[in-house]
Design an enzyme around this catalytic site. Structure first.
Site, PDB file in Angstrom:
ATOM      1  N   PRO A 239      -6.912  35.456  20.660  1.00 28.71           N
ATOM      2  CA  PRO A 239      -5.986  35.241  19.557  1.00 28.71           C
ATOM      3  C   PRO A 239      -5.182  33.961  19.788  1.00 28.71           C
ATOM      4  CG  PRO A 239      -5.808  37.485  20.411  1.00 28.71           C
ATOM      5  CD  PRO A 239      -6.667  36.724  21.369  1.00 28.71           C
ATOM      6  N   GLU A 240      -5.063  33.150  18.770  1.00 27.27           N
ATOM      7  CA  GLU A 240      -4.282  31.926  18.883  1.00 27.27           C
ATOM      8  C   GLU A 240      -2.915  32.127  18.242  1.00 27.27           C
ATOM      9  OE1 GLU A 240      -6.331  28.289  18.071  1.00 27.27           O
ATOM     10  OE2 GLU A 240      -8.231  29.032  18.858  1.00 27.27           O
TER      11      GLU A 240
END
Length: 317
Positions: free
Chosen positions: A36-37
């Site tokens: 996840p960014e």
């Protein structure tokens, strides 16, 4: 909905450790692990707020001893009865301030998801589904909501930190400024990259330089800036490096506004699928035409430090 009837999925799912790629992505990207960014984590944080902020944790269930690392001693007892006074994000971590003076830290890892059900305010699905095998931490809120950390691969993390001591935590110590914060400005970035022999993409992914940037959004920012991902920082003018600051902000802001992006089944709090991935200009578009008007080249891919970099060799120098 995400396939979990009765609750809203606020995370990312990766079958067999590989992200499932949509039609805009190169098949080669499936071999890479997708974390996840920043926009995804920020969207999850915002999705948790209506169920948790200002609400007391009536009961905390901790259903195993830990995930990537052991949970802190007595975590269930320390969470039970605490009121969540606020939710923050630092880099790719969610921080929950508690009225007990502690802060809970949450990291989704590769497969972690936050699942919310039963909110009486109507933000989420009312019925609580049966607890599942990989539901490792379950928070029963005073407002009737249930907040569950589900992590099939157990690469996520949860911890409790003394309030004010976040900067010393092993996952947060040494992080650079937030790319959406005031400390990340043109003067800072020019000074931080001056004379470095590192490729610009590697430098921007260095969490000590700027916190929270990930592979997808760095590819997108470098394309907009017209900078080749392999160009050494020392060979880039201060003017071009400075231009990255507003571009990075724009790319992240657009992604957050779109509800985050993913390579499979990312959903925001209201169950609406985030579609920012369909507006990627280079990421995952290997061999496809460059989107720049008048450019006749195609998007190319190289591998840098085990990660795919997508770029247009004509538009990025």
């Amino acid at each position: 909905m995400s396939g979990h009837a009765g609750r809203v999925n606020l995370g990312l799912s990766h079958p067999h450790g590989a992200a499932r790629i949509g039609p805009l992505y190169s098949p080669d990207v499936t071999a890479e692990v997708r974390m996840p960014e920043l926009p995804e984590v920020e969207t999850v944080r915002r999705g948790m707020e209506p169920a948790m902020t200002g609400i007391r944790i009536a009961k905390a269930e901790v259903r195993r001893e830990g995930l990537r690392w052991p949970f802190p001693p007595g975590m269930a007892e320390r969470l039970t009865g605490a009121t969540v006074t606020g939710l923050r994000r630092r880099s790719k971590y969610i921080l929950g301030d508690l009225d007990t003076g502690e802060v809970f830290l949450l990291h989704l890892g590769m497969s972690g998801r936050i699942l919310i059900s039963g909110d009486p305010l109507g933000h989420f699905i009312r019925d609580h589904p049966a607890t599942e095998k990989h539901d490792h931490v379950v928070l029963h809120m005073d407002n009737g909501a249930r907040v569950t950390l589900n992590d099939a691969r157990r690469f996520g993390a949860m911890d409790l930190i003394p309030g004010g001591g976040e900067g010393a935590h092993m996952l947060l110590a040494g992080l650079g400024p937030e790319p959406l914060g005031n400390a990340f400005d043109e003067t800072y970035l020019v000074a931080a990259l001056k004379g470095r022999n590192t490729p610009i993409k590697s430098a921007l992914l260095d969490q000590r330089i700027v916190a929270g940037l990930g592979n997808i959004y760095v590819c997108e920012a470098l394309f907009r800036a017209g900078i080749h991902p392999a160009r050494r920082c020392r060979n880039i003018s201060a003017r071009r490096i400075a231009s990255l600051v507003p571009i990075v902000r724009d790319v992240l802001t657009e992604a957050i506004a779109a509800g985050g992006s993913s390579l499979r089944d990312y959903r925001q709090a209201d169950g609406e699928l985030g579609y920012f991935q369909h507006t990627f200009r280079v990421y995952g578009r290997e061999t496809l035409p460059c989107v720049t008007e008048g450019c006749t080249d195609t998007v190319h891919r190289i591998v840098q430090s085990g990660r795919s970099s997508f770029y247009c060799p004509t538009c990025q120098t």
